[in-house]
Design a protein around this motif. Structure first.
Motif, PDB file in Angstrom:
ATOM      1  N   LEU A 189     106.063 -72.422  -6.270  1.00  0.00           N
ATOM      2  CA  LEU A 189     104.589 -73.123  -6.190  1.00  0.00           C
ATOM      3  C   LEU A 189     103.913 -73.805  -7.979  1.00  0.00           C
ATOM      4  O   LEU A 189     103.013 -74.390  -8.186  1.00  0.00           O
ATOM      5  CB  LEU A 189     103.298 -72.551  -5.769  1.00  0.00           C
ATOM      6  CG  LEU A 189     103.865 -71.582  -3.910  1.00  0.00           C
ATOM      7  CD1 LEU A 189     103.009 -71.063  -3.734  1.00  0.00           C
ATOM      8  CD2 LEU A 189     104.542 -72.782  -3.272  1.00  0.00           C
ATOM      9  N   LEU A 190     104.204 -73.538  -8.719  1.00  0.00           N
ATOM     10  CA  LEU A 190     103.910 -73.687 -10.320  1.00  0.00           C
ATOM     11  C   LEU A 190     104.514 -74.438 -10.968  1.00  0.00           C
ATOM     12  O   LEU A 190     104.133 -75.537 -11.496  1.00  0.00           O
ATOM     13  CB  LEU A 190     103.990 -72.665 -11.502  1.00  0.00           C
ATOM     14  CG  LEU A 190     102.925 -70.596 -10.965  1.00  0.00           C
ATOM     15  CD1 LEU A 190     103.901 -69.890 -11.989  1.00  0.00           C
ATOM     16  CD2 LEU A 190     102.029 -71.016 -11.107  1.00  0.00           C
ATOM     17  N   GLY A 191     105.896 -75.489 -10.167  1.00  0.00           N
ATOM     18  CA  GLY A 191     106.000 -76.444 -10.747  1.00  0.00           C
ATOM     19  C   GLY A 191     106.599 -76.036 -11.729  1.00  0.00           C
ATOM     20  O   GLY A 191     106.622 -75.169 -12.277  1.00  0.00           O
ATOM     21  N   ASN A 192     106.252 -77.509 -13.232  1.00  0.00           N
ATOM     22  CA  ASN A 192     106.576 -77.300 -14.178  1.00  0.00           C
ATOM     23  C   ASN A 192     105.506 -76.352 -14.916  1.00  0.00           C
ATOM     24  O   ASN A 192     106.089 -75.847 -16.544  1.00  0.00           O
ATOM     25  CB  ASN A 192     106.794 -78.951 -15.216  1.00  0.00           C
ATOM     26  CG  ASN A 192     107.161 -79.342 -13.982  1.00  0.00           C
ATOM     27  OD1 ASN A 192     108.061 -79.850 -14.065  1.00  0.00           O
ATOM     28  ND2 ASN A 192     106.558 -80.758 -14.331  1.00  0.00           N
ATOM     29  N   LEU A 193     104.591 -75.770 -14.697  1.00  0.00           N
ATOM     30  CA  LEU A 193     103.864 -74.510 -15.501  1.00  0.00           C
ATOM     31  C   LEU A 193     104.527 -73.212 -15.194  1.00  0.00           C
ATOM     32  O   LEU A 193     104.137 -72.124 -16.323  1.00  0.00           O
ATOM     33  CB  LEU A 193     102.898 -74.367 -14.308  1.00  0.00           C
ATOM     34  CG  LEU A 193     101.623 -75.562 -14.976  1.00  0.00           C
ATOM     35  CD1 LEU A 193     100.691 -75.372 -14.288  1.00  0.00           C
ATOM     36  CD2 LEU A 193     101.653 -75.535 -16.291  1.00  0.00           C
TER      37      LEU A 193
END
Length: 216
Positions: A189-193
């Motif tokens: 859910l954070l993706g690139n983070l």
């Protein structure tokens, strides 16, 4: 009220006005697909009809008339009104009619659902109305305030000890940190983070201004 808590984990609050301000059609489609709204409304109507019928039956009962003196009758009514008010809000010396006072259990659901929906909606409407009254800041007043205090807008000068790449991200409210709890190996859910949450410095403990004000 129960379904609202399921959706927002809160009593009726300012988010209820998102039905009007956001995509109303999309929100209603989600509500009707996820919750038995039609069944709940039908049950409410049936229960209301039953209560109306039951009330008529009670009022039609022929009970024995009790005669009391007028003074005693007035005193009994005053006592009843006083007891009713105390039961609703507490003693007159105690300011109970505010949202922060309704905390009596360690289980959040009990605290939120116990509040009268009409009262909760009234608090939400006042908060919503206050947010609509924000006035634009006069630049001249801002400049005068800067002269008395400190510059409101400033740029940090470069320094040799500064890290070349320094990016600060502030994730507001409850949006960000819960994503790490619900993320799995299959669902990121954070993706690139994600790599930044794992490698960079993250501050997770903050105290809101409202809580700070109530505490101190």
């Amino acid at each position: 009220m129960h379904y609202y808590f399921q959706l927002y984990a809160s009593k009726i609050d300012i988010f209820i006005f998102g039905l009007k301000d956001d995509n109303t059609k999309a929100i209603l489609s989600i509500v009707f697909s996820d919750y038995p709204i039609i069944k709940a409304l039908l049950l409410a109507v049936i229960f209301s009809i039953f209560c109306f019928y039951f009330n008529i039956k009670i009022l039609s009962l022929k009970l024995e008339t009790i005669k009391v003196k007028l003074v005693f009758f007035i005193l009994l009514n005053i006592l009843l009104i006083y007891a009713y008010i105390v039961a609703l809000r507490g003693h007159f010396t105690y300011n109970a009619l505010r949202a922060s006072s309704y905390v009596f259990s360690t289980i959040k659901a009990f605290n939120e659902i116990s509040i009268n929906p009409l009262m909760a909606f009234s608090w939400a409407y006042k908060e919503y109305k206050n947010q609509q009254e924000f006035k634009s800041v006069d630049i001249k007043q801002l400049n005068q305030l800067e002269e008395k205090l400190f510059p409101m807008f400033d740029t940090t000068l470069t320094h040799q000890n500064h890290v070349k790449n320094h990016i600060y991200i502030n994730i507001m409210e409850s949006f960000g940190l819960n994503l790490t709890e619900f993320s799995t190996e299959n669902t990121n859910l954070l993706g690139n983070l994600k790599k930044h949450f794992e490698q960079d410095i993250i501050f997770t403990r903050f105290l809101s201004s409202a809580q700070y004000h109530r505490k101190f």
